[in-house]
Structure formats: structure tokens, C-alpha cells
Design a protein around this motif. Structure first.
Motif, short mmCIF file in Angstrom:
data_model
loop_
_atom_site.label_atom_id
_atom_site.label_comp_id
_atom_site.label_asym_id
_atom_site.label_seq_id
_atom_site.Cartn_x
_atom_site.Cartn_y
_atom_site.Cartn_z
N PRO A 1 -9.74 -0.50 -8.17
CA PRO A 1 -8.37 -0.04 -7.91
C PRO A 1 -7.32 -0.60 -8.86
N GLY A 2 -7.66 -1.63 -9.62
CA GLY A 2 -6.71 -2.22 -10.55
C GLY A 2 -6.86 -1.75 -11.98
N VAL A 3 -7.70 -0.73 -12.19
CA VAL A 3 -8.01 -0.23 -13.53
C VAL A 3 -7.35 1.13 -13.74
N VAL A 4 -6.90 1.37 -14.97
CA VAL A 4 -6.29 2.64 -15.36
C VAL A 4 -7.29 3.40 -16.23
N GLY A 5 -7.42 4.71 -15.99
CA GLY A 5 -8.28 5.55 -16.80
C GLY A 5 -7.47 6.31 -17.84
N VAL B 1 -4.58 7.86 -15.79
CA VAL B 1 -4.67 8.10 -14.35
C VAL B 1 -5.07 6.80 -13.65
N GLY B 2 -4.51 6.60 -12.46
CA GLY B 2 -4.85 5.43 -11.67
C GLY B 2 -4.71 5.76 -10.20
N HIS B 3 -5.34 4.96 -9.37
CA HIS B 3 -5.28 5.18 -7.93
C HIS B 3 -3.96 4.68 -7.35
N LEU B 4 -3.53 5.36 -6.30
CA LEU B 4 -2.33 4.98 -5.54
C LEU B 4 -2.65 3.84 -4.58
N ASP B 5 -3.79 3.96 -3.90
CA ASP B 5 -4.19 2.95 -2.92
C ASP B 5 -5.68 3.04 -2.66
N THR B 6 -6.13 2.12 -1.84
CA THR B 6 -7.50 2.14 -1.33
C THR B 6 -7.38 2.27 0.19
N GLU B 7 -8.47 2.18 0.87
CA GLU B 7 -8.41 2.24 2.34
C GLU B 7 -7.72 1.03 2.93
N THR B 8 -7.62 -0.06 2.15
CA THR B 8 -7.08 -1.30 2.71
C THR B 8 -5.87 -1.87 1.99
N ARG B 9 -5.58 -1.39 0.77
CA ARG B 9 -4.47 -2.00 0.03
C ARG B 9 -3.94 -1.09 -1.08
N PRO B 10 -2.76 -1.41 -1.60
CA PRO B 10 -2.22 -0.65 -2.73
C PRO B 10 -3.11 -0.82 -3.97
N ALA B 11 -3.08 0.18 -4.84
CA ALA B 11 -3.82 0.13 -6.09
C ALA B 11 -2.84 0.10 -7.27
N VAL B 12 -3.36 0.20 -8.47
CA VAL B 12 -2.62 -0.02 -9.70
C VAL B 12 -1.36 0.84 -9.84
#
Length: 152
Positions: A35-39, A56-67
Motif C-alpha cells: 500500500p505504500g508503493v506507487v505504480g 497510480v496508487g491505492h487510496l486505502d487498505t481494509e485496515t489503514r490509509p495507503a500512499v
């Protein structure tokens, strides 16, 4: 090649990995367990070169914010830096932030250049509301920025 993405106003310093397209032809984000990586879309423009570099990067995971959790809060004039493998830094200035719904999504509007021949950067993540039935967000957040300098 981009190595790291820095967004000083959000406290983001994230490694960048090359990505391609998924089975549906969409830009393939990093795996969910990163979740802390950018594509970066490696078949497209390199950050700082003429054209539109896509990240592109994720907004969040099931448990916490992402990048890219906070990118919708970026404002025009704020800075995004891409540290490249040649040791140079491509500095971009945010032009605008848009939320585009998935229904009627216009890829050219999202990914296409604003001005021909200019080096641009797009940061892309999910946004709006999370639809539990489809297990996806209802929109994409697109940050558009343009190159304002390169240095060491």
C-alpha cells in the motif's frame, strides 16, 4: 526511470515500481500488499519527458490509509517531485484535482495531455464512496500536474 515520488505537502515519500495494464486494459496498480508503493505506467512517458506520465496508487487498505490517501486534498500550485534513476529530480506543479465517476469515465480526459508537447504527470487513485457490493470505489481521483523544473 522514476525511483521515488515525493509529495511534500502530504508527507509522502514512496518508492515507484514499473507497471503495465491489467486484463481489462486499465493501469495496473501495485499489489494490495504494497500500500505504500506507487505504480508508474512504464509503456508511457517518463516523468519529465514530453507527454503524460501516469502514476497510480491505492487510496486505502481494509485496515489503514495507503500512499494516495490524501491526494484529493492537493491544491493548484503545490509540488510533486519524482526522483529519477539518473539522480535528477523532476518537479511538477499541481494544475488541478478532479473526481471522475466510473460511469461514463473518459480516458482521454483523465490521461490525455492538457497542452501538446508539455511534460505532465497524472496521479490516479480511487475516490468518492466505497460500494460494498462491487468492492470498489465509485470514482477516480485524478491529480494533474505539469513540469516546472529539473535539478539534482
Amino acid at each position: 526511470m522514476p525511483q521515488r515520488l515525493d509529495i511534500p505537502d502530504l508527507g509522502v515519500q514512496a518508492p515507484v515500481v514499473a507497471r503495465g495494464l491489467d486484463a481489462r486494459g486499465a493501469l495496473d496498480p501495485p499489489p494490495f500488499d504494497q500500500p505504500g508503493v506507487v505504480g508508474w505506467y512504464a509503456a508511457g512517458a517518463k516523468p519529465g519527458a514530453a507527454g503524460t506520465a501516469l502514476m497510480v496508487g491505492h487510496l486505502d487498505t481494509e485496515t489503514r490509509p495507503a500512499v494516495f490517501h490524501g491526494i484529493s486534498a492537493l491544491k493548484p500550485g503545490e509540488t510533486v517531485r519524482v526522483i529519477r534513476d539518473d539522480g535528477r529530480v523532476a518537479e511538477f506543479t499541481v494544475d488541478d484535482v478532479r473526481v471522475l465517476t466510473r460511469e461514463g469515465f473518459d480516458a482521454h480526459q483523465a490521461y490525455g495531455p492538457r497542452r501538446s508537447g508539455r511534460a505532465e504527470l497524472r496521479l490516479i487513485t480511487c475516490g468518492d464512496t466505497f460500494d460494498r457490493a462491487s468492492r470498489s470505489y465509485t470514482a477516480n481521483v485524478i491529480v494533474s500536474a505539469y513540469l516546472t523544473g529539473t535539478g539534482l
